[in-house]
Design an enzyme around this catalytic site. Structure first.
Site, PDB file in Angstrom:
ATOM      1  N   ASP A  49       6.530 -34.148  47.559  1.00  0.00           N
ATOM      2  CA  ASP A  49       4.487 -35.130  48.162  1.00  0.00           C
ATOM      3  C   ASP A  49       3.793 -33.751  48.836  1.00  0.00           C
ATOM      4  O   ASP A  49       3.626 -34.234  49.683  1.00  0.00           O
ATOM      5  CB  ASP A  49       5.481 -35.864  49.451  1.00  0.00           C
ATOM      6  CG  ASP A  49       6.632 -37.088  48.514  1.00  0.00           C
ATOM      7  OD1 ASP A  49       6.686 -36.776  47.333  1.00  0.00           O
ATOM      8  OD2 ASP A  49       7.089 -37.478  49.569  1.00  0.00           O
ATOM      9  N   GLU A 217       3.275 -44.741  41.702  1.00  0.00           N
ATOM     10  CA  GLU A 217       2.803 -44.187  42.968  1.00  0.00           C
ATOM     11  C   GLU A 217       2.065 -43.258  43.365  1.00  0.00           C
ATOM     12  O   GLU A 217       2.024 -42.449  41.883  1.00  0.00           O
ATOM     13  CB  GLU A 217       4.573 -44.294  44.015  1.00  0.00           C
ATOM     14  CG  GLU A 217       5.262 -43.128  43.742  1.00  0.00           C
ATOM     15  CD  GLU A 217       6.410 -43.141  43.638  1.00  0.00           C
ATOM     16  OE1 GLU A 217       7.142 -44.248  44.401  1.00  0.00           O
ATOM     17  OE2 GLU A 217       7.716 -42.075  43.958  1.00  0.00           O
TER      18      GLU A 217
END
Length: 470
Positions: A49, A217
């Protein structure tokens, strides 16, 4: 045919001199060094991420999921982020996921997902700092950022369109983990939402629904021309099928109207060149602002699941103002450094001096077809003679590999100029699956000796790069 042997008489002194010369040559090697404007595109050998932001002060600010806090890195160069200055910000709570650092309305904001130890209670939260440097000053908790529904929420990001701010995130429609949709809401300020949430995307295509639960997402937005490109991650993040998809909107459209958003039917960026599950990315510019770069995570090897690393590569633009990423860059072919980033000095592993059991051997994926390894015994070492124009802090970037049985991390012991040794960590991805290990080191003006010795487990070195620190 017989050949007569020919003998050459040499004085004893000459023989002695040759012997001494051979001994000296074996003990110390003159190391070749060359300037390079390329790199192999691992940015961090461990992490997921990735979020990177280039501020007006010229520095890059980076963060990633660390799990128990928000950690910030600061670097003047993209390729040296792993060895950048670091600040750890305590958040409380548990399972801190996918933090992002934004500069809005003259202040810094960190957005992050957090729960109380139970994933069902994941929600988005925000902190603020008014310091000029986000690694300095105090961070103030501003609270949970949510719409009236207060449903499960992760991966929040901010879209600034003109004077308006919007919050975009991944969330559940209800209270059960059936699928993750993408939602948008208007913001009254950087820590508050003042509208209902609006669903703008849900998993529908086969490449989004091939694992359960279904996932959209990691939304990230980039504006080019009059088009907002919202690039998101789809499929299971724990699988090799993780990939990036695209939805777009016109900058002048009503962004709270779902009809303003159009989803593409094919993934934008997916596995390729032996790299698996690229996703949860961010965008930035080269140091001189001329190039666009995407930073993303991939699995360290096929089937690695949530064991991931961070890579980056440049991208171009399509005629319709949407990004064109191509496929993940070949891990064994160098990329040109981001435009405006200084060259580095490279020392190939096979050019090092060796001791004990260590020696150079062939490497199918090595930069020069060779590598330094077999640092297998306490007396084994690989030693580089490194020149620095002036004394100061430098960044060492080593292309490393670890295939130690059992799959665990390893470390070599690194000493500089016979000083105290420190751990030089190498993730385990298998031999010839090269990664990146880094260190900030202090060098003297002139010649410096960098020695790698046996630590825990095993490691190999393709080459080392040396660059001045920030």
């Amino acid at each position: 045919m017989k050949v007569k042997a020919r003998y050459i008489w040499l004085p004893a002194v000459s023989v002695l001199a040759i012997g001494v010369l051979l001994v000296l040559t074996m003990g110390k090697v003159g190391h070749k060094v060359s300037s390079h404007n390329d790199f192999y595109n691992v940015i961090m050998q461990d992490g997921a991420d990735p979020w990177v932001y280039k501020h007006t002060d010229g520095f890059y600010y980076f963060t990633k999921t660390t799990g128990g806090n928000v950690t910030l890195w600061k670097s003047a160069q993209l390729t040296t982020i792993d060895a950048g200055q670091v600040k750890v910000i305590n958040t409380g709570g548990s399972n801190i996921w996918a933090p992002e650092l934004h500069y809005l309305n003259g202040a810094w904001y960190i957005y992050y997902a957090m729960d109380d130890g139970d994933n069902v209670n994941h929600r988005m939260h925000v902190m603020e700092s008014t310091a000029a440097d986000p690694l300095e000053g105090i961070w103030q908790y501003k609270g949970q950022i949510t719409d009236p529904s207060d449903k499960w929420a992760i991966d929040g990001t901010v879209l600034q369109a003109g004077e308006e701010l919007y919050f975009i995130w991944s969330g559940w429609e209800g209270d059960v983990n059936v699928r993750q949709n993408l939602y948008i809401a208007h913001m009254s300020n950087p820590w508050s939402i003042d509208s209902e949430r609006v669903e703008i995307a849900r998993p529908t295509y086969s490449w989004e629904t091939n694992h359960s639960p279904y996932v959209n997402e990691g939304p990230q937005v980039i504006i080019h021309g009059n088009i907002i490109s919202l690039v998101y991650s789809a499929s299971g993040s724990w699988t090799d099928d993780y990939c990036l998809g695209l939805i777009t909107a016109d900058i002048s459209a009503d962004l709270l109207n779902p009809a303003s958003w159009n989803k593409r039917s094919q993934p934008l960026f997916s596995s390729g060149n032996g790299l698996y599950g690229p996703g949860h990315h961010s965008f930035t510019k080269s140091p001189d602002g001329r190039e666009d770069w995407i930073m993303y995570h991939v699995a360290k090897y096929s089937g690695a699941g949530w064991n991931r690393e961070v890579r980056m590569q440049p991208f171009r633009w399509n005629a319709d103002n949407t990004p064109a990423f191509g496929i993940p860059a070949d891990p064994d072919l160098p990329l040109t450094l981001p435009s405006g980033e200084a060259e580095h000095q490279r020392y190939e592993g096979e050019e090092a001096a060796f001791g004990g059991a260590a020696y150079a051997s062939s490497s199918p994926n090595g930069s020069g077809g060779m590598k330094a390894g077999h640092i297998d015994t306490p007396e084994s070492y690989v030693e580089f003679s490194v020149n620095a124009e002036e004394a100061g802090q430098y960044i060492l970037l080593a292309r490393t590999a670890n295939g130690t049985a059992g799959g665990g991390w390893s470390h070599l012991l690194l000493s500089v100029n016979s000083g105290a040794s420190s751990h030089f960590n190498i993730t385990n991805k298998g031999w010839e699956n090269w990664g990146l290990s880094t260190a900030r080191i202090q060098l003297n003006a002139g010649t410096n000796i960098l020695r790698f010795t046996k630590g825990d487990g095993y490691g190999e070195i393709d080459f080392i790069d040396i660059k001045p620190a920030d």
